[in-house]
Write a protein that holds these residues in place. Structure first.
Motif, mmCIF file in Angstrom:
data_model
loop_
_atom_site.group_PDB
_atom_site.id
_atom_site.type_symbol
_atom_site.label_atom_id
_atom_site.label_comp_id
_atom_site.label_asym_id
_atom_site.label_seq_id
_atom_site.Cartn_x
_atom_site.Cartn_y
_atom_site.Cartn_z
ATOM 1 N N ASN A 209 0.827 -1.202 0.000
ATOM 2 C CA ASN A 209 0.000 0.000 0.000
ATOM 3 C C ASN A 209 0.869 1.263 0.000
ATOM 4 N N TRP B 116 -8.693 6.314 -3.953
ATOM 5 C CA TRP B 116 -7.574 5.612 -3.326
ATOM 6 C C TRP B 116 -6.448 5.580 -4.350
ATOM 7 N N GLY C 244 -1.407 1.348 -5.142
ATOM 8 C CA GLY C 244 -0.357 0.871 -4.248
ATOM 9 C C GLY C 244 0.988 1.151 -4.883
#
Lengths: 458, 288
Positions: A123, A336, A339
């Motif tokens: 992440n 989001w 990653g």
């Protein structure tokens, strides 16, 4: 035991005196042996590394560590085979680790014990900051490969001003999936405010269909309503993340953040979720959505590849909208960031690893991964675009990006994220706690984490 | 050889075992007591005194585990004793297919706890699980076994009893079989019935077995983790969190010092509860 001791007590003192130092000596000698053995291996390995990378033409083997979800493995394999075609002298071996917090532990433990793979996907944001980047990760700030990366991504992999990773996939959005068939049957329109969403849900409920899918058996899914609300928080309190990090603002004490918890409580109070939401898993939630047993599902867009793979006939029935706030004119999407791909600082093959990261951070790399798995949002690589073949649901997110109506989730703006949020949101969503109690509990949880991180002001 | 040399000579044989004991048991225990007083990220540590313990006792989500752990340990322990004794009596009586029934009772003990947890959480599913489907056939609407805040902990405790019962029963069978026939004959002479036999002979003479079952299942209950973790992960919310699962969550969150403090607390709690219980029962046994 006791009897034998007293029997021979007369002879004991001298022999004891003698044996005690001997034991001590042996213990110390053994410890020393163990320690020297440890340092010996690290020395020899570092010397062999310089040899292999500089003057050896033979094939180099890199290891790559990713999480074990089907999608992550598919993407990693796509990167590997495309990269190996271009670089026949480098072989990449895939290793997997568990998902979620168990995987976080695996990564932290492997870093702490010096046993990390050369390259690993992990992440970005607050979780990455917890890895002690300056000690464990290779600093990529001044590498040419960083030129390809869009600025939007960099803060998520920056620690104390240095950049440590490249994006290992596409952006993800947090919001609401909805079943278009149900929406069109009931003549519903995509909601722009929370009240409209509640009205829609009431109409859906009247027909006997579950309005909101709850999958709290996988408790992480319960956080979505709270986390995906950050765009709405940011429009009301633009500086919230900084205030939160420095402990000037709390969740329970800020009306905008408390509202996120209230929204979750409202879903419970209105009885919108399926009756067995505490026993339903994420996978069955996706099934309910695709089959139209449930109409709406607050979720991350990273669910799209799974839906596309398991329900190819239904994927076009599914749409996506941002979690609405209270003001229709300020509607936007919480995203989001991808990653990161990181290089382990002690890797023996730094140069090859950089080559691999440069490939991941290239337009070619994004094409590779887009072919293996449906992108869940735009790529943050200069010049990369989303292929036309993606499901409509992905295209529905693009306007938010094009018109700049996005905000990163709080965990990319602040290192503070309490580990018990998922349990607390389960409590609020199932009526064990009220929104205010849940927010207060989360503030305590956050305080614990901030203290452990050693942040100022806590 | 004089006496001293002989003595020292024999002590050399203890050395390997002592070293193993030191490195594998004493050292980690001492280290964990130390690290419970620190903020620790596996490589670096900072001494913070008793702060971890204060956090553990103050925070509601952490202290909830103490109550749950006690409830869980007492409930599983009591049920294993009562049901184990009754089954022990049945399985030592003169019924046919006795040995078959014994193996049936012992069977759950052989399955992995994780498998049991997964199987039971599927069976306890509120709408699709076999338990509630069965109840629906006879017109009863079953509860959400693992989702209901008041029920969840007891549901898991029930599965724990189901799984651990075979072991308790075996101990009881051994205890009952070791009672000499004379007692029963004497009882027959006095004209006692089955109830007298159970209450005046089996229960008191099985006391050593009872004590073993209590100690084993009580300590097992205090430390229980695997079943809770596979069935509920401490949820919904924190309602079924035990001390062990809370410790694990702190470890997952990266709070290694805090997690170690939790382990020290668990260690002390088990000692404080189990030692007096053990010595009390030892005294009782001596009175026998």
């Amino acid at each position: 035991m006791f009897k034998r001791k007293t029997e021979s007590a007369s002879a004991l003192p001298r022999s004891r005196q003698r044996s005690k130092p001997t034991i001590m000596f042996c213990a110390i000698a053994m410890l020393a042996a163990v320690l020297s053995a440890c340092s010996g291996t690290t020395e020899s390995s570092s010397s062999s590394s310089s040899g292999s990378s500089s003057n050896q033409q033979a094939q180099v083997t890199l290891t790559l560590l990713v999480d074990n979800s089907q999608d992550a493995v598919n993407q990693a394999n796509a990167y590997i085979s495309a990269f190996q075609k271009l670089n026949s002298d480098i072989k990449i071996e895939l290793e997997t680790r568990p998902n979620g917090s168990e995987g976080d532990n695996t990564v932290k433990t492997r870093l702490a014990t010096g046993d990390m793979a050369d390259v690993f996907f992990y992440n970005s944001g607050s979780l990455m900051q917890a890895l002690s980047p300056e000690k464990n990760l290779l600093d990529l700030t001044d590498e040419p490969l960083m030129d390809n990366i869009m600025d939007a991504f960099k803060p998520a992999v920056t620690y104390k001003g240095r950049i440590y990773g490249v994006p290992s996939g596409s952006t993800t959005a947090g919001g609401w999936f909805y079943n278009k068939k149900i929406y069109s049957q009931l003549n519903l329109t995509v909601p722009k405010t929370w009240n409209e969403l509640m009205e829609n849900s009431n109409k859906i409920k009247a027909t006997g269909i579950t309005p909101v899918i709850g999958t709290y058996k996988d408790s992480w899914t319960s956080q979505l309503v709270v986390l995906a609300d950050y765009y709405n928080i940011q429009t009301q309190v633009p500086d919230f993340a900084n205030q939160f990090t420095s402990h000037q603002a709390t969740i329970a004490g800020t009306p905008a953040t408390l509202r996120s918890f209230e929204k979750l409580q409202e879903l419970h109070d209105q009885n919108f979720m399926n009756k067995d939401f505490l026993a339903t898993t994420y996978d069955s939630g996706l099934k309910m959505l695709a089959e139209g047993k449930g109409a709406q599902y607050p979720m991350l867009s990273s669910a799209i590849p799974a839906v596309a793979q398991n329900f190819p006939d239904q994927i076009e029935d599914i749409g996506f909208f941002a979690q609405p706030g209270d003001d229709a004119s300020a509607n936007g999407l919480t995203i989001w960031l991808p990653g990161g791909a990181y290089i382990y600082k002690e890797s023996e093959h730094i140069e090859e690893a950089k080559k691999f990261l440069a490939f991941i951070a290239s337009v070619e790399g994004t094409k590779t991964v887009a072919a293996a798995s449906s992108p869940t949002g735009p790529f943050l690589i200069q010049g990369a675009s989303i292929p036309d073949s993606v499901p409509t649901v992905v295209k529905e997110m693009l306007p938010y990006f094009d018109s700049n109506q996005t905000a990163p989730a709080l965990e990319y703006l602040s290192p503070v994220k309490g580990p018990s949020l998922e349990q607390i949101t389960v409590e609020v969503g199932s009526g064990i706690k009220t929104a205010a109690e849940g927010a207060a509990a989360y503030d305590k949880d956050v305080e614990k984490q901030a203290k452990q991180l050693g942040l100022d002001g806590w | 050889m004089n006496k001293t040399v002989k003595q020292t000579y024999s002590y050399w044989f203890l050395l390997p075992a002592a070293l193993v004991y030191l490195v594998i048991f004493i050292l980690p225990t001492a280290l964990s007591f130390f690290f419970s007083l620190t903020r620790w990220n596996l490589t670096e540590w900072e001494f913070i005194g008793l702060e971890n313990f204060v956090t553990f006792f103050q925070e509601q989500s952490l202290s909830i585990g103490f109550k749950n752990t006690l409830i869980y340990a007492v409930v599983t322990c009591a049920l294993k004793v009562v049901i184990g004794l009754l089954l022990g009596v049945v399985l030592t009586s003169k019924i046919r297919s006795k040995s078959y029934l014994r193996s049936v009772i012992f069977f759950p003990t052989l399955i992995s706890t994780i498998a049991v947890g997964i199987a039971f959480s599927a069976m306890m599913h509120p709408t699709e699980g076999i338990i509630n489907s069965g109840l629906a056939l006879i017109g009863i609407e079953g509860p959400d076994w693992l989702g209901d805040v008041r029920l969840a902990l007891l549901s898991v405790a029930f599965v724990d009893v189901w799984k651990g019962l075979g072991f308790a029963t075996v101990i009881y069978i051994a205890g009952i079989l070791s009672i000499p026939e004379d007692y029963y004959e004497a009882l027959q002479m006095d004209g006692g019935n089955g109830w007298h036999k159970f209450w005046n002979i089996i229960v008191p003479l099985c006391r050593p077995a009872t004590h073993s079952v209590i100690i084993l299942s009580f300590i097992g209950g205090l430390r229980s983790f695997d079943l809770i973790w596979t069935m509920t992960k401490g949820g919904p919310g924190f309602t079924t969190d035990l001390i062990a699962s809370i410790i694990y969550k702190q470890y997952q969150g990266g709070f290694y010092g805090l997690a170690t403090a939790g382990n020290v607390i668990l260690f002390i709690l088990v000692t404080l509860l189990a030692l007096p219980l053990y010595s009390y029962m030892n005294r009782k046994e001596a009175e026998l």
